[in-house]
Design an enzyme around this catalytic site. Structure first.
Site, PDB file in Angstrom:
ATOM      1  N   HIS A 454       0.865  -1.180   0.000  1.00 37.44           N
ATOM      2  CA  HIS A 454       0.000   0.000   0.000  1.00 37.44           C
ATOM      3  C   HIS A 454       0.898   1.224   0.000  1.00 37.44           C
ATOM      4  O   HIS A 454       1.699   1.414   0.916  1.00 37.44           O
ATOM      5  CB  HIS A 454      -0.922   0.026   1.215  1.00 37.44           C
ATOM      6  CG  HIS A 454      -1.854   1.205   1.199  1.00 37.44           C
ATOM      7  ND1 HIS A 454      -3.101   1.153   0.622  1.00 37.44           N
ATOM      8  CD2 HIS A 454      -1.700   2.483   1.649  1.00 37.44           C
ATOM      9  CE1 HIS A 454      -3.680   2.334   0.732  1.00 37.44           C
ATOM     10  NE2 HIS A 454      -2.852   3.158   1.343  1.00 37.44           N
ATOM     11  N   CYS A 455       0.769   2.043  -1.031  1.00 42.61           N
ATOM     12  CA  CYS A 455       1.661   3.200  -1.180  1.00 42.61           C
ATOM     13  C   CYS A 455       0.960   4.476  -0.729  1.00 42.61           C
ATOM     14  O   CYS A 455       0.030   4.941  -1.393  1.00 42.61           O
ATOM     15  CB  CYS A 455       2.116   3.344  -2.629  1.00 42.61           C
ATOM     16  SG  CYS A 455       3.258   4.730  -2.868  1.00 42.61           S
ATOM     17  N   PRO A 456       1.396   5.068   0.379  1.00 39.97           N
ATOM     18  CA  PRO A 456       0.768   6.311   0.831  1.00 39.97           C
ATOM     19  C   PRO A 456       1.044   7.482  -0.103  1.00 39.97           C
ATOM     20  O   PRO A 456       0.295   8.464  -0.099  1.00 39.97           O
ATOM     21  CB  PRO A 456       1.405   6.543   2.209  1.00 39.97           C
ATOM     22  CG  PRO A 456       2.703   5.808   2.160  1.00 39.97           C
ATOM     23  CD  PRO A 456       2.471   4.618   1.282  1.00 39.97           C
ATOM     24  N   GLY A 459      -1.744   7.092  -2.412  1.00 44.72           N
ATOM     25  CA  GLY A 459      -3.029   6.900  -1.747  1.00 44.72           C
ATOM     26  C   GLY A 459      -3.796   5.697  -2.239  1.00 44.72           C
ATOM     27  O   GLY A 459      -5.029   5.713  -2.279  1.00 44.72           O
TER      28      GLY A 459
END
EC number: 2.3.1.225
Length: 620
Positions: A454-456, A459
């Protein structure tokens, strides 16, 4: 032996809870008989049929039945052979006894239960499946008014709960005393499941029980079950529901003086506007507004840091005061509006803010100094590619595994009846069989095919649906940052009096910093982002081309049986050589010269798939 089972039977049940505060959730102990408890004996010929059934001595049981023993006959404690076989998971004996006339739903024991009740209490999914294949009725109630789904819920047997509901049991079924499976799970099971599973099946969270009119949230508070309280609040449970005494869950929490429960319940009430909070309080409770503040704060901070430094003021004391005020404002915003989602919102906000001010800098400061054809035009084309790949990484489907309600139930039944309803391959939140290489993302709360991470910064999850776009985003972002650093250097050459060759590096740094603090600030931002983007793209390319694995697989390789892990290496069954890996990942075709192997990772459940031999390309 019988005494041990009777003790087990009475450990939990569906008797009316007249004084909830006096009853505490109890642990589930295995009181059945299994192979590890079998005493070492060489001769079973003297054993009676009950003992032989408990220990699974099939030949001795068959010998006694063939000699005339009635399989329907209960023992002195009113327990049948089918009960003993069910609680000890003796599948072969169950088949044999039923073939000899055993009644599948015969009542017995102190609680007047069926064999299916006994198997359910013990958590034997395979036995539950077997008995139901022979017609056992899970909706029958025992002597305390409990059906099988209520027993499975209160003992935390998530797989059995899933199977019973998939086979048609009502998720909101009330026992004889008006307790639903959700109420029992909230009161007795201090873990996310089976509550999470029941919520996924759209259970009614605000039903009240028969005696106290307590909702599931009341029962969770009575048990001090903070895990389930959080789940119920997320599911919009009614925090103002009153029981027969007029008590809300918050009232019960205050009686128990539990600070955590009181705070969370009060916050939930305020979020719904029950306490008529002030305007500022309402803003704090507004999730959408909080999200905007978390995304917008980096825009403000990045601008203020550069703006204050760039002010034509000689006094650093004044600038220091301004920075202090800025810090106080940020502290106020963070304490008032930042929540648990900040770990996702802030990185995205930092990325968007950094790029916004970099583009402002480019068009305002660099546009007139740099040539259009050789610098600006490639920069603009790169920006278009960056925006496209970022948008696809941010908003496109990363590979969400979807299924209809009927498909979910069908999957549960198929897995249970094939002995593979294991939470390692079944997601109790999404109610789907997890394809190989997939993972449930805790941030997005959904299962993603070929999950990478999950890449912040975008998003979104990175999976089979957007991984290629994510790599494009990293590449064009790296190019954009390099252009930005080049623009800063050109600006200093044109507008700043520097003497690098004469005075050295540190004097040069002070010269460019004082010449244009804003430009120096933008350059520092560019260097920071260059470092993490360069490292990330190199790691990603190494995993894709050399290892043939995802980030999740690399981090958790020891948890997956299909990886061979040593102290220095990971051997992946998905690694087909550097060239082949790259061709398949990027789906390179080169006008038909290359032939990638397309794989639908949303429905791939094994490591066996059609992967042609060779180097990954073919001349035509």
């Amino acid at each position: 032996m019988a005494d041990a089972l009777v003790g087990y039977e009475k450990e939990a049940g569906c008797v009316p809870i007249l004084h909830p505060e006096e009853i505490k959730p109890q642990s589930h102990y295995n009181h059945g008989y299994n192979e590890s408890r079998k005493s070492h004996v060489d001769d079973y010929s003297t054993w009676d049929i009950v003992k032989a059934t408990q220990y699974g001595i099939f030949e001795r049981c068959r010998e006694l039945v063939e000699a005339g023993y009635d399989v329907r006959q209960p023992d002195k404690e009113n327990v049948t052979l089918l009960h003993w076989a069910a609680i000890n998971n003796r599948v072969d004996l169950v088949k044999y006894y039923i073939s000899k006339g055993a009644i599948v739903d015969q009542l017995g024991g102190d609680l007047n239960s069926t064999p299916l009740h006994w198997a359910t209490r013990q958590g034997h999914l395979s036995m539950v499946v077997q008995l139901m294949k022979y017609g056992a009725d899970p909706s029958l109630i025992d002597g305390e008014g409990c059906s099988c789904v209520h027993l499975a819920a209160q003992f935390g047997h998530t797989s059995i709960v899933a199977y019973l509901i998939a086979k048609g049991q009502d998720v909101d079924m009330m026992d004889q005393n008006g307790m639903t499976p959700l109420m029992w799970a909230a009161y007795r099971t201090h873990s996310v499941d089976p509550t999470r599973l029941l919520l996924t099946f759209n259970v009614s969270v605000n039903l009240g029980d028969k005696y106290h009119k307590n909702t599931a949230l009341h029962w969770a508070v009575l048990a001090g079950n903070t895990t389930v309280i959080s789940l119920l609040l997320e599911a919009n449970a009614n925090v103002d529901a009153q029981n027969i005494k007029g008590e809300t869950p918050l009232d019960l929490a205050k009686q128990r003086k539990n600070v955590w429960m009181i705070n969370h319940l009060q916050e939930a009430r305020q979020a719904k506007g029950y306490d008529s909070p002030s305007y500022l309080k309402r803003l704090k409770m507004d999730k959408e507004f909080r999200q905007k503040v978390m995304l917008g704060t980096p825009f403000l901070v990045i601008w203020l840091v550069g703006f204050i430094a760039d002010l034509d003021i000689d006094s650093w004391l004044i600038k220091g005061v301004m920075y202090a005020v800025m810090w106080l404002v940020v502290q106020f915003l963070s304490k008032s509006f930042f929540d648990h989602s900040m770990h996702s919102a802030l990185p995205l906000g930092i990325y968007l803010a950094t790029k916004f001010w970099m583009y402002i800098t480019w068009f305002y400061w660099f546009w007139n100094d740099l040539p259009f054809v050789t610098i600006h035009l490639p920069f603009l084309l790169n920006s278009l590619a960056l925006f496209y790949n970022f948008g696809k990484s941010w908003k496109s489907d990363p590979g969400i595994i979807k299924a209809s309600e009927e498909q979910k139930k069908k999957t549960i039944v198929e897995l249970a009846e094939t002995g593979s309803l294991d939470l390692s391959i079944f997601c109790s939140t999404c109610l789907i069989r997890k394809p190989i290489r997939s993972k449930h993302c805790a941030v997005c709360n959904r299962c993603i095919a070929k999950f990478d991470h999950h890449c912040p910064w975008v998003g979104n999850c990175v999976g089979s649906g957007n991984h290629r776009y994510f790599m494009g985003y990293l590449f064009f972002l790296l190019c954009m940052i390099c252009w930005m650093m080049y623009g800063c250097i050109c600006y200093w050459r044109i507008h700043c009096a520097t003497s690098y060759t004469k005075d050295g590096f540190w004097i040069y740094i002070t010269q460019i910093a004082t010449c244009s603090p804003w430009m120096f600030w933008m350059f520092l931002n560019s260097v920071f982002h260059f470092m993490w983007v360069a490292v990330l793209i190199m790691c990603q390319l190494y995993q894709i081309a050399v290892l043939g694995i995802t980030t999740n697989e690399r981090m958790n390789a020891r948890r997956y049986k299909h990886f061979k892990v040593t102290a220095t290496s990971i051997e992946s069954p998905f690694n087909h050589g550097c060239m082949r890996n790259l061709i398949d990942f990027f789906e390179l075709r080169c006008c038909g010269l290359l032939r990638p192997v397309p794989i639908d990772w949303t429905s791939q459940y094994t490591i066996e798939y059609d992967q042609t031999s060779g180097s990954g390309y073919q001349l035509v």
